[in-house]
Structure formats: structure tokens, C-alpha cells
Motif scaffolding. Structure first.
Motif, PDB file in Angstrom:
ATOM      1  N   TYR A 219       0.846  -1.189   0.000  1.00  0.00           N
ATOM      2  CA  TYR A 219       0.000   0.000   0.000  1.00  0.00           C
ATOM      3  C   TYR A 219       0.885   1.244   0.000  1.00  0.00           C
ATOM      4  N   CYS A 220       0.255   2.365  -0.228  1.00  0.00           N
ATOM      5  CA  CYS A 220       0.982   3.623  -0.332  1.00  0.00           C
ATOM      6  C   CYS A 220       0.799   4.444   0.931  1.00  0.00           C
ATOM      7  N   THR A 221       1.867   5.076   1.336  1.00  0.00           N
ATOM      8  CA  THR A 221       1.772   6.017   2.433  1.00  0.00           C
ATOM      9  C   THR A 221       2.469   7.303   1.985  1.00  0.00           C
ATOM     10  N   GLY A 222       2.083   8.399   2.583  1.00  0.00           N
ATOM     11  CA  GLY A 222       2.676   9.657   2.154  1.00  0.00           C
ATOM     12  C   GLY A 222       2.584  10.716   3.224  1.00  0.00           C
ATOM     13  N   ILE A 223       3.220  11.836   2.915  1.00  0.00           N
ATOM     14  CA  ILE A 223       3.115  13.016   3.759  1.00  0.00           C
ATOM     15  C   ILE A 223       2.177  13.977   3.047  1.00  0.00           C
ATOM     16  N   VAL A 224       1.145  14.395   3.762  1.00  0.00           N
ATOM     17  CA  VAL A 224       0.163  15.311   3.178  1.00  0.00           C
ATOM     18  C   VAL A 224       0.302  16.668   3.846  1.00  0.00           C
ATOM     19  N   GLN A 225       0.507  17.683   3.008  1.00  0.00           N
ATOM     20  CA  GLN A 225       0.569  19.056   3.504  1.00  0.00           C
ATOM     21  C   GLN A 225      -0.865  19.576   3.544  1.00  0.00           C
TER      22      GLN A 225
END
Ligand SMILES: [Zn+2]
Length: 137
Positions: A82-88
Motif C-alpha cells: 500500500y501507499c503512504t505519504g506526507i500530506v501538507q
């Protein structure tokens, strides 16, 4: 809403209500997501809850193959990453979360700067039921 501590426990309780909440420092105005009991900018402990709109932009992104237990139980793993990210967030703070609607096997197709909207993902049954923070295009 009762007095909840400005900590991770409260943060997840709010997620369970499908609300993304941060703490706003009453002294200097800094906004913290997840909430913090102590402002790292001015060391004030005077905080107020603030609900976030849930809009943001993708700032960083990675694919997870070695998954934590909760995600294993949700069916993710080496064969189903799965994908994980940093969201501004639109309000300023950045937060890490699962990114939905992206192909983990083709991360090059995911554009930094993509507009995202918060999604609340409920996983587990009964007492193990918990809401996880995610974002989707
Ligand atoms: Zn402050």
C-alpha cells in the motif's frame, strides 16, 4: 465535546468520529496535527481543539511492502503493498497517512502536489475496530 487530552489517544478517538482534529496554541497560534499538549514553538500548554477541513496536497510518497500488524490483518503485505505519504494540509501542518487511489506498484504515476481529501478508513471488528487516517485524490 468534553475535555480530551491533547494527545494521540484523543486524536484517534476523533478519527473514530470521522473528524480530523489538531491543537491550536492559544499563545502563538501554531497549529499541531496530530495534537500536542506542549507547543514546541513557544512552550505554552494552552491549547484549543481545531477541526481541519481535510484538504491537502501530496508532499512525499512511498510504497510499503513490510507492513505493520494492523495492515497485515487488513489484507496488506508483500504481495499487496500500500501507499503512504506526507500530506501538507491546507491549514499548514503536514501529516503522514495512507494514500488511497494510487497504484503502489507504479509509484512513478503518483504526482507530488496532487490535491487530496481526507478519508476515514474503519478496520477491524468489535473492540478491535479502529479508524485510520487516509487521503485520496
Ligand atoms: Zn505556541
Amino acid at each position: 465535546m468534553g475535555e480530551r487530552g491533547f494527545d494521540a489517544t484523543s486524536f484517534y478517538e476523533f478519527l473514530g468520529e470521522h473528524r480530523l482534529m489538531g491543537s491550536r496554541c492559544r499563545s502563538c497560534g501554531a497549529l499541531h496535527v496530530p495534537p500536542r499538549p506542549l507547543c514546541p514553538a513557544c512552550y505554552s500548554q494552552e491549547m484549543a481543539w481545531e477541526q481541519l477541513g481535510g484538504e491537502g496536497k501530496l508532499a512525499a510518497f512511498t510504497t510499503i511492502y513490510i507492513v505493520p500488524t494492523a495492515m497485515l490483518e487488513a489484507g496488506y503485505g508483500r504481495d499487496n503493498p500500500y501507499c503512504t505519504g506526507i500530506v501538507q494540509l491546507a491549514e499548514g501542518p503536514a501529516i503522514s497517512a495512507q494514500i488511497l487511489g494510487a497504484d503502489p506498484r507504479q509509484p512513478e504515476q503518483v504526482q507530488i502536489g496532487t490535491s487530496l481529501r481526507v478519508a476515514f478508513v474503519d478496520r477491524g471488528e468489535g473492540e478491535k475496530r479502529r479508524t485510520y487516517l487516509a487521503f485520496e485524490p
